[in-house]
Design a protein around this motif. Sequence first.
Motif, PDB file in Angstrom:
ATOM      1  N   UNK A 142       0.826  -1.206   0.000  1.00  0.00           N
ATOM      2  CA  UNK A 142       0.000   0.000   0.000  1.00  0.00           C
ATOM      3  C   UNK A 142       0.858   1.254   0.000  1.00  0.00           C
ATOM      4  N   UNK A 143       1.994   1.200   0.694  1.00  0.00           N
ATOM      5  CA  UNK A 143       2.874   2.366   0.735  1.00  0.00           C
ATOM      6  C   UNK A 143       3.613   2.571  -0.582  1.00  0.00           C
ATOM      7  N   UNK A 144       3.965   1.472  -1.252  1.00  0.00           N
ATOM      8  CA  UNK A 144       4.786   1.571  -2.467  1.00  0.00           C
ATOM      9  C   UNK A 144       3.966   1.743  -3.739  1.00  0.00           C
ATOM     10  N   UNK A 145       2.731   1.249  -3.770  1.00  0.00           N
ATOM     11  CA  UNK A 145       1.961   1.237  -5.014  1.00  0.00           C
ATOM     12  C   UNK A 145       1.757   2.615  -5.631  1.00  0.00           C
ATOM     13  N   UNK A 146       1.403   3.659  -4.874  1.00  0.00           N
ATOM     14  CA  UNK A 146       1.207   4.962  -5.524  1.00  0.00           C
ATOM     15  C   UNK A 146       2.442   5.460  -6.256  1.00  0.00           C
ATOM     16  N   UNK A 147       3.614   5.260  -5.654  1.00  0.00           N
ATOM     17  CA  UNK A 147       4.840   5.760  -6.279  1.00  0.00           C
ATOM     18  C   UNK A 147       5.197   4.979  -7.544  1.00  0.00           C
ATOM     19  N   UNK A 148       5.105   3.650  -7.491  1.00  0.00           N
ATOM     20  CA  UNK A 148       5.466   2.848  -8.671  1.00  0.00           C
ATOM     21  C   UNK A 148       4.433   3.041  -9.782  1.00  0.00           C
ATOM     22  N   UNK A 149       3.189   3.306  -9.421  1.00  0.00           N
ATOM     23  CA  UNK A 149       2.169   3.536 -10.443  1.00  0.00           C
ATOM     24  C   UNK A 149       2.384   4.872 -11.131  1.00  0.00           C
ATOM     25  N   UNK A 150       2.705   5.897 -10.348  1.00  0.00           N
ATOM     26  CA  UNK A 150       3.027   7.192 -10.946  1.00  0.00           C
ATOM     27  C   UNK A 150       4.279   7.085 -11.815  1.00  0.00           C
ATOM     28  N   UNK A 151       5.242   6.277 -11.379  1.00  0.00           N
ATOM     29  CA  UNK A 151       6.456   6.047 -12.162  1.00  0.00           C
ATOM     30  C   UNK A 151       6.118   5.371 -13.486  1.00  0.00           C
ATOM     31  N   UNK A 152       5.205   4.397 -13.451  1.00  0.00           N
ATOM     32  CA  UNK A 152       4.777   3.734 -14.685  1.00  0.00           C
ATOM     33  C   UNK A 152       4.058   4.706 -15.613  1.00  0.00           C
ATOM     34  N   UNK A 153       3.377   5.685 -15.020  1.00  0.00           N
ATOM     35  CA  UNK A 153       2.672   6.684 -15.826  1.00  0.00           C
ATOM     36  C   UNK A 153       3.645   7.474 -16.699  1.00  0.00           C
ATOM     37  N   UNK A 154       4.892   7.606 -16.240  1.00  0.00           N
ATOM     38  CA  UNK A 154       5.905   8.327 -17.009  1.00  0.00           C
ATOM     39  C   UNK A 154       6.264   7.636 -18.320  1.00  0.00           C
ATOM     40  N   UNK A 155       6.010   6.342 -18.403  1.00  0.00           N
ATOM     41  CA  UNK A 155       6.375   5.607 -19.615  1.00  0.00           C
ATOM     42  C   UNK A 155       5.660   6.151 -20.847  1.00  0.00           C
TER      43      UNK A 155
END
Length: 379
Positions: A274-287
Amino acid sequence: MASLALTTPISEPPNSSTTSTNALTVSHQIGIAILVLAFILGFPGNIFVVWSVLCRVQQRSVTCLLVLNLAAADAFVLLSAPFFLRLLAGGRGWEFGDVMCKTVHYLCCVNMYVSIYLICLMSLDRWLAVTRPFLSQRLRNKRTIYLAMLGIWVMAFLLALPMPFYRRIRQIREYNNMTLCLPYHFNFKGHEVFQYLFETLMGFVVPFTFILACYTSVIRRLRSAMFHGRVKGSLLILLIIITFAVFWLPYHLINILQVIGVLQDSQTLSNLVKAARPNVTAFAFLSSSVNPILYVFAGSSYIRRAGLSFMAKLFEGTHSDHSVLSRRGTSTDNSNLAKLTIKSLQSRDRVRNKSCGEEESKKMEMSCKEELKSLTTVQ
């Protein structure tokens, strides 16, 4: 694709510590910065790619058409960035209703599938061009390409169907009844495991295994004596593949960790996810915003000569590279065929000569016997 927003609500509940508030604020700032950067760089960049292909490229290769579809999908999904920016910066939760909650996340998921399977098609096209040049030339027509791209879009819309099914708006009592757009699995672990496992398998593991298989074969072929030199199309596609893997691998690792946490009923692992998902999802959005930058670097040699048409020159270069590659493959196959034909003719001649020699020797032996027999009779 999971929510780009934080899984924790925007406002802190009563009795929260100052440390957690500061951490949440920093997390929101990071999310806002990533989304703003993705939208500012990605949306105009992908629109420029679409314009270059449609208005400037005269000879559109398969790579060029696939890049066009990839840029259109990325530009389309980046239009969802303002919704998430409003969610992060507004502090009022999700304000756009249940239909938009499902639709926005559904389109983000469609973009993920479209991107990876277009890259699969790029890899397949490159594999055919290098290893099966005759078949590649037969398949490289507009009808086949358009049908393949249509099939990818239809498949992406079908594969993304679980997303709206498992997404809805919910009011959180602990946070003053704030409305959020959150995952919902009907309080059943099987649904949660299915969603994230299916998403990772079909959105990363299966297609990426196919991509690696194609490029392993391509690299082996290119390293042989048959082909030499650098191929721009192959390098461009390799850059796209590596970029997709870098931005999406953390997201799918979190999916796997969440599945493990659910199966093992581990609260610690669930909290970590839960703590990591928002950051990795936003990071994936950069693709969705990085590919135009790759094209700029790949076409940097054309910028001074062609100006705004540099990207068109880059994509026309991929067309010429493929043509050269196909001609090399064709000429090599023809030369190999000619060599095999000559060898077969020589072998046939040797066999024929050998058989003729045996017949001549037999005739000579018979004539000698007859002459010896006649001499014996005379004597």
